[in-house]
Design a protein around this motif. Structure first.
Motif, PDB file in Angstrom:
ATOM      1  N   ILE A  30      47.543  55.391  46.398  1.00 40.42           N
ATOM      2  CA  ILE A  30      47.843  55.389  44.964  1.00 40.42           C
ATOM      3  C   ILE A  30      49.094  56.213  44.673  1.00 40.42           C
ATOM      4  O   ILE A  30      49.980  55.778  43.939  1.00 40.42           O
ATOM      5  N   GLU A  31      49.172  57.395  45.250  1.00 40.46           N
ATOM      6  CA  GLU A  31      50.313  58.264  44.976  1.00 40.46           C
ATOM      7  C   GLU A  31      51.585  57.805  45.682  1.00 40.46           C
ATOM      8  O   GLU A  31      52.674  58.221  45.306  1.00 40.46           O
ATOM      9  N   GLY A  32      51.444  56.936  46.680  1.00 40.39           N
ATOM     10  CA  GLY A  32      52.607  56.426  47.396  1.00 40.39           C
ATOM     11  C   GLY A  32      53.233  55.196  46.751  1.00 40.39           C
ATOM     12  O   GLY A  32      54.248  54.695  47.229  1.00 40.39           O
ATOM     13  N   MET A  33      52.636  54.722  45.671  1.00 35.46           N
ATOM     14  CA  MET A  33      53.128  53.503  45.015  1.00 35.46           C
ATOM     15  C   MET A  33      54.123  53.845  43.915  1.00 35.46           C
ATOM     16  O   MET A  33      53.976  54.860  43.243  1.00 35.46           O
ATOM     17  N   ASP A  34      55.104  52.954  43.757  1.00 37.35           N
ATOM     18  CA  ASP A  34      55.972  53.114  42.589  1.00 37.35           C
ATOM     19  C   ASP A  34      55.206  52.611  41.365  1.00 37.35           C
ATOM     20  O   ASP A  34      54.123  52.037  41.476  1.00 37.35           O
ATOM     21  N   ASP A  35      55.763  52.840  40.188  1.00 36.89           N
ATOM     22  CA  ASP A  35      55.065  52.516  38.942  1.00 36.89           C
ATOM     23  C   ASP A  35      54.694  51.040  38.843  1.00 36.89           C
ATOM     24  O   ASP A  35      53.594  50.698  38.405  1.00 36.89           O
ATOM     25  N   GLU A  36      55.595  50.168  39.277  1.00 29.38           N
ATOM     26  CA  GLU A  36      55.339  48.729  39.183  1.00 29.38           C
ATOM     27  C   GLU A  36      54.194  48.304  40.112  1.00 29.38           C
ATOM     28  O   GLU A  36      53.304  47.555  39.715  1.00 29.38           O
ATOM     29  N   ALA A  37      54.208  48.791  41.335  1.00 32.68           N
ATOM     30  CA  ALA A  37      53.154  48.449  42.288  1.00 32.68           C
ATOM     31  C   ALA A  37      51.807  49.009  41.824  1.00 32.68           C
ATOM     32  O   ALA A  37      50.777  48.334  41.915  1.00 32.68           O
ATOM     33  N   LEU A  38      51.815  50.229  41.314  1.00 33.80           N
ATOM     34  CA  LEU A  38      50.586  50.829  40.808  1.00 33.80           C
ATOM     35  C   LEU A  38      50.052  50.045  39.619  1.00 33.80           C
ATOM     36  O   LEU A  38      48.847  49.791  39.517  1.00 33.80           O
ATOM     37  N   SER A  39      50.935  49.609  38.761  1.00 34.08           N
ATOM     38  CA  SER A  39      50.532  48.806  37.604  1.00 34.08           C
ATOM     39  C   SER A  39      49.873  47.502  38.050  1.00 34.08           C
ATOM     40  O   SER A  39      48.843  47.094  37.497  1.00 34.08           O
ATOM     41  N   ARG A  40      50.437  46.853  39.061  1.00 36.97           N
ATOM     42  CA  ARG A  40      49.850  45.614  39.591  1.00 36.97           C
ATOM     43  C   ARG A  40      48.485  45.867  40.221  1.00 36.97           C
ATOM     44  O   ARG A  40      47.553  45.082  40.044  1.00 36.97           O
ATOM     45  N   LEU A  41      48.363  46.959  40.950  1.00 38.84           N
ATOM     46  CA  LEU A  41      47.092  47.293  41.578  1.00 38.84           C
ATOM     47  C   LEU A  41      46.016  47.560  40.515  1.00 38.84           C
ATOM     48  O   LEU A  41      44.897  47.046  40.605  1.00 38.84           O
ATOM     49  N   ILE A  42      46.369  48.327  39.504  1.00 37.09           N
ATOM     50  CA  ILE A  42      45.422  48.624  38.433  1.00 37.09           C
ATOM     51  C   ILE A  42      45.048  47.340  37.693  1.00 37.09           C
ATOM     52  O   ILE A  42      43.881  47.141  37.341  1.00 37.09           O
ATOM     53  N   GLU A  43      46.009  46.448  37.513  1.00 36.66           N
ATOM     54  CA  GLU A  43      45.705  45.159  36.880  1.00 36.66           C
ATOM     55  C   GLU A  43      44.703  44.363  37.719  1.00 36.66           C
ATOM     56  O   GLU A  43      43.755  43.780  37.189  1.00 36.66           O
ATOM     57  N   THR A  44      44.891  44.369  39.027  1.00 35.86           N
ATOM     58  CA  THR A  44      43.958  43.682  39.931  1.00 35.86           C
ATOM     59  C   THR A  44      42.572  44.306  39.842  1.00 35.86           C
ATOM     60  O   THR A  44      41.569  43.601  39.713  1.00 35.86           O
ATOM     61  N   PHE A  45      42.509  45.633  39.909  1.00 35.38           N
ATOM     62  CA  PHE A  45      41.227  46.325  39.816  1.00 35.38           C
ATOM     63  C   PHE A  45      40.558  46.050  38.472  1.00 35.38           C
ATOM     64  O   PHE A  45      39.349  45.881  38.400  1.00 35.38           O
ATOM     65  N   THR A  46      41.346  46.006  37.415  1.00 37.23           N
ATOM     66  CA  THR A  46      40.810  45.747  36.077  1.00 37.23           C
ATOM     67  C   THR A  46      40.214  44.348  36.007  1.00 37.23           C
ATOM     68  O   THR A  46      39.145  44.156  35.421  1.00 37.23           O
ATOM     69  N   MET A  47      40.880  43.375  36.615  1.00 36.75           N
ATOM     70  CA  MET A  47      40.333  42.014  36.620  1.00 36.75           C
ATOM     71  C   MET A  47      39.029  41.961  37.415  1.00 36.75           C
ATOM     72  O   MET A  47      38.114  41.232  37.059  1.00 36.75           O
ATOM     73  N   GLU A  48      38.931  42.740  38.477  1.00 35.92           N
ATOM     74  CA  GLU A  48      37.730  42.745  39.309  1.00 35.92           C
ATOM     75  C   GLU A  48      36.561  43.468  38.637  1.00 35.92           C
ATOM     76  O   GLU A  48      35.409  43.136  38.887  1.00 35.92           O
ATOM     77  N   GLN A  49      36.866  44.452  37.812  1.00 35.00           N
ATOM     78  CA  GLN A  49      35.829  45.275  37.185  1.00 35.00           C
ATOM     79  C   GLN A  49      36.093  45.434  35.684  1.00 35.00           C
ATOM     80  O   GLN A  49      36.011  46.531  35.135  1.00 35.00           O
ATOM     81  N   ASN A  50      36.386  44.325  35.018  1.00 36.04           N
ATOM     82  CA  ASN A  50      36.776  44.374  33.614  1.00 36.04           C
ATOM     83  C   ASN A  50      35.755  45.061  32.701  1.00 36.04           C
ATOM     84  O   ASN A  50      36.133  45.915  31.901  1.00 36.04           O
ATOM     85  N   PRO A  51      34.460  44.729  32.761  1.00 34.37           N
ATOM     86  CA  PRO A  51      33.517  45.422  31.875  1.00 34.37           C
ATOM     87  C   PRO A  51      33.476  46.942  32.111  1.00 34.37           C
ATOM     88  O   PRO A  51      33.396  47.716  31.160  1.00 34.37           O
ATOM     89  N   LEU A  52      33.548  47.366  33.370  1.00 36.47           N
ATOM     90  CA  LEU A  52      33.522  48.798  33.677  1.00 36.47           C
ATOM     91  C   LEU A  52      34.777  49.492  33.164  1.00 36.47           C
ATOM     92  O   LEU A  52      34.701  50.579  32.589  1.00 36.47           O
ATOM     93  N   VAL A  53      35.927  48.881  33.366  1.00 34.68           N
ATOM     94  CA  VAL A  53      37.171  49.473  32.872  1.00 34.68           C
ATOM     95  C   VAL A  53      37.145  49.544  31.340  1.00 34.68           C
ATOM     96  O   VAL A  53      37.480  50.578  30.763  1.00 34.68           O
ATOM     97  N   GLY A  54      36.719  48.467  30.708  1.00 34.84           N
ATOM     98  CA  GLY A  54      36.635  48.456  29.247  1.00 34.84           C
ATOM     99  C   GLY A  54      35.696  49.521  28.732  1.00 34.84           C
ATOM    100  O   GLY A  54      36.014  50.246  27.780  1.00 34.84           O
ATOM    101  N   TYR A  55      34.545  49.643  29.358  1.00 33.55           N
ATOM    102  CA  TYR A  55      33.572  50.667  28.962  1.00 33.55           C
ATOM    103  C   TYR A  55      34.170  52.065  29.135  1.00 33.55           C
ATOM    104  O   TYR A  55      34.031  52.928  28.267  1.00 33.55           O
TER     105      TYR A  55
END
Length: 159
Positions: A16-41
């Protein structure tokens, strides 16, 4: 399955800390799609607590926690609203025990990831790279949200 270990956490932090802002944003977007209700909560908590700082912290730590489960080989099906609702009663009972007796054993048993739980507790109370420490309210709020995330991911992964 075994408990998450320090090596899984350290790998997640390094990633996580080794990623630039764009890569981290994409990763978080992927995680959010995988766990949308949990992220929303989880993000709803920042709104309810009226704490803007908490939103960024939640997403940062969600990424590390979720990556840690991935690193440990856990399969975490999407956490749905029913799972979240079912988790709330035992979680609130465990919080009551903390308030009444200052006993964290029930919440630890509910979370059931001792190394990850302790890492998060240490992280919440430590200084950041600039020497700042989170305020007491933000520490408590981040504790509540992060323990919910860990507990729900662990419950999801273990059926």
């Amino acid at each position: 399955m075994e408990y998450i270990g320090a090596e899984h956490i350290n790998e997640a932090i390094k990633k996580i800390e080794g990623m630039d802002d764009e890569a981290l944003s994409r990763l978080i977007e992927t995680f959010t799609m995988e766990q949308n209700p949990l992220v929303g909560y989880s993000l709803q908590a920042a709104i309810e607590f009226q704490n803007d700082e908490l939103s960024d912290l939640i997403m940062y730590y969600f990424a590390i926690i979720y990556q840690t489960f991935i690193n440990a080989g856990y399969k975490t099906p999407e956490i749905n609203d029913e799972m979240i609702d079912a988790f709330q009663e035992p979680f609130h009972q465990a919080l009551d025990v903390i308030h009444q007796q200052e006993d964290y054993s029930e919440i630890s048993a509910l979370i059931n990831q001792p190394v990850l739980e302790q890492w998060m507790v240490d992280e919440i109370g430590s200084e950041d790279v600039e020497g700042n420490v989170l305020g007491d309210e933000t520490q408590i709020q981040l504790y509540l949200v992060s323990m919910t995330i860990i507990g729900l991911l662990n419950k999801s992964a273990n059926g």
